[in-house]
Design an enzyme around this catalytic site. Sequence first.
Site, short mmCIF file in Angstrom:
data_model
loop_
_atom_site.label_atom_id
_atom_site.label_comp_id
_atom_site.label_asym_id
_atom_site.label_seq_id
_atom_site.Cartn_x
_atom_site.Cartn_y
_atom_site.Cartn_z
CG ASP A 249 -7.22 -2.25 -3.18
OD1 ASP A 249 -7.84 -1.53 -2.38
OD2 ASP A 249 -5.99 -2.43 -3.12
CG HIS B 55 -5.85 -2.43 0.35
ND1 HIS B 55 -5.16 -1.79 -0.65
CD2 HIS B 55 -5.22 -2.11 1.52
CE1 HIS B 55 -4.15 -1.10 -0.12
NE2 HIS B 55 -4.18 -1.28 1.18
CB SER C 152 -0.95 -0.05 1.19
OG SER C 152 -2.00 0.87 1.05
#
Length: 696
Positions: free
Chosen positions: A634, A669, A548
């Site tokens: 995501d 995610h 991320s």
Amino acid sequence: MNTPNAPQPTPPAAARKPVRIEQLGRVRTDDYAWLRDANWQAVLRDPAALDPEIRAHLVAENAYTDAVLAGTKDLQTTLLAEMKGRIKDDDSTVPAPHGPYAYYRRFDPGAEHPVIARTPRAGGAEQVLLDLPARAKGHAFFSAPAVAHSDDHRLLAWAEDTQGSEVYRIHVREIETGAEPAPPIESCSGDFTFSPCARFIFWVFRDDHGRPTKVFRRALADGGDTLVYAEPDPGFFLGVETSLSGGSILVSAGNQDTSEVWRIPGDDPTAPPALIAPREPGLRYDVDDAGDRLIIRTNADGAVDFKLVEAPLDAQGRAHWRDLVPHRPGRYLVGAFALKHHIVRLERIEANTRIIVAPRDGGAEWEIAQDEPAYVLRAEPGLEYNTGTIRYVYSSPTTPRQTFDYGLATRAAILRKTQDIPSGHDPARYETRRINAMAADGASIPVTVLMRRGQALDGAAPLLLYGYGAYGIPMEPWFRTSILSLVDRGWIFAIAHVRGGTEKGWNWFLGGRAAHKMNSFTDFIAAAEALIGGGYARAGNIVAQGGSAGGLLVGAAFTMRPDLWAGVIAEVPFVDVLNTISDDTLPLTPPEWPEWGNPITDPAAYDTIAAYSPYDNLAARAYPPILCTGGLSDPRVTYWEPAKFVARLRALATGPAPALLRIDMEAGHAGAAGRFDALKQTALTYAFALWSVGAA
């Protein structure tokens, strides 16, 4: 053996469809903007809606990654078996007492998801409240991160997501009958709380942009919803919770810079919310109800590392705030919770944590701490307000998680559970160190190191360097069972606690955000250089890993110093920063402007982001191999960020090292949600790491 520099299969070549973007007098060309599905909002809710051309490209990318790493298939199987062997098959949590019951989660052998259950506190037969494995059947993806029962122990509620988009459905069930008193709540963020009387459930609506924008109160008797609060600022996220004391239902609004809290009396849940303190740019605060007063953690009055104040329930504005724990620079107040007779707070100093217990009768406070070089200590408030026991968890890179019940009167800790490693674990075989790297501006960057005891520091060992560095989130040195698969093969594992986290306080966060964001990347590079200088590694034998915002960290390090890395693992990487933060239709963009700056209106923010955004800083040069991962549904880091990055990298790179992309077509995610399924991704990334250094 197939090595990174050996001839590889022919990779997919994404079509170039140049788009000219003019912004604040600056011009850039995006050749791969077409990979962002114009109908992306529908794709988040239904992945089948993906444009066929984009789907074909992603499928081809996955096939290419499989072909390049085909020689690691047996290794991946071995790694997966090792990691599964360190997880207790029929594991369970330590029961949490609440009134007449004790609540817990347990896994049946082989199960990906837990069963939620309770037993009578005094002993007796188990009652299964929620069978998550049964609910997961038939779904390629399933996650239920929030489960809660009402204070009268009559109702159970849970939020579930069956596609990874983080658009949740909330169910409420009568425990004894199994009946649902109201229809499921749709299109919500997954955040909810029961009122203390259990007649209502408060929940947060998620709009078509994927943002939590409204708080509703649902009457469980008839399923009717009443709007409690609507947030006018698209940059603010919402949350709702009930205090442990039951005295308050708290609605919170905020971004990374500013917060605001509204209070509803717990004994009057239909009352309109009352504002505690109006939002002011830069003012952050959170609230707990201590029964007779409010306890507030805040950075007000220049308390950069936060302080605790108290306020009367009937006069809660800032004019009535009185210091309870004054601000002390360098002692970061992470959080606090109120019990009937004590206030418990968590503090962090120099990347390590400690628990402080303060009696509410004015007695002297005391500390619970540990003496390892690097460790994590976390207090858990539990389910009861009137209690003489707190629960805390201790862990370090060498020490599996230990759960203790701590008597506040006796000050004695009782070990309730040690994380079981079925395949065996001897902490004495490993060593944890904390070294410090020096940044160019003189900042001292903590680096946590895990290695085999007696490891030679001659630079020969491969090293995995992990980092994050954003949003004030610290990379805490927990025990990680999976990393032992590398350490037992002679690797060294290190965590770079770069600026952007709060390992060294709130200023450590401020020093790695917005105009100062470049510090995060140069800190990570400085950590690598310090490890090289200390004999822990050598240049070209380090694999960088981050996810991320950590994917941005390693992506920027990849473009800035490709010579340092044997390979880079960028998981769901935020690498197309300039385009994403310039797109205010995306779920997270407006809330992210305090973190990164707003390049739509601010030329300085545009130039700062343009200087580090990995997608925009790729050039015609040789790069090491990289593995980028993503999830089709995501909402945080959209699939097209890693897809675009890999496409552009391939078009520009002059060396033979491959750029690999793996998109999970059925997840978001966090990837697969099951406890064993998630390890398949880890096995892939570690196999890639071993392959990168020629050890696969």
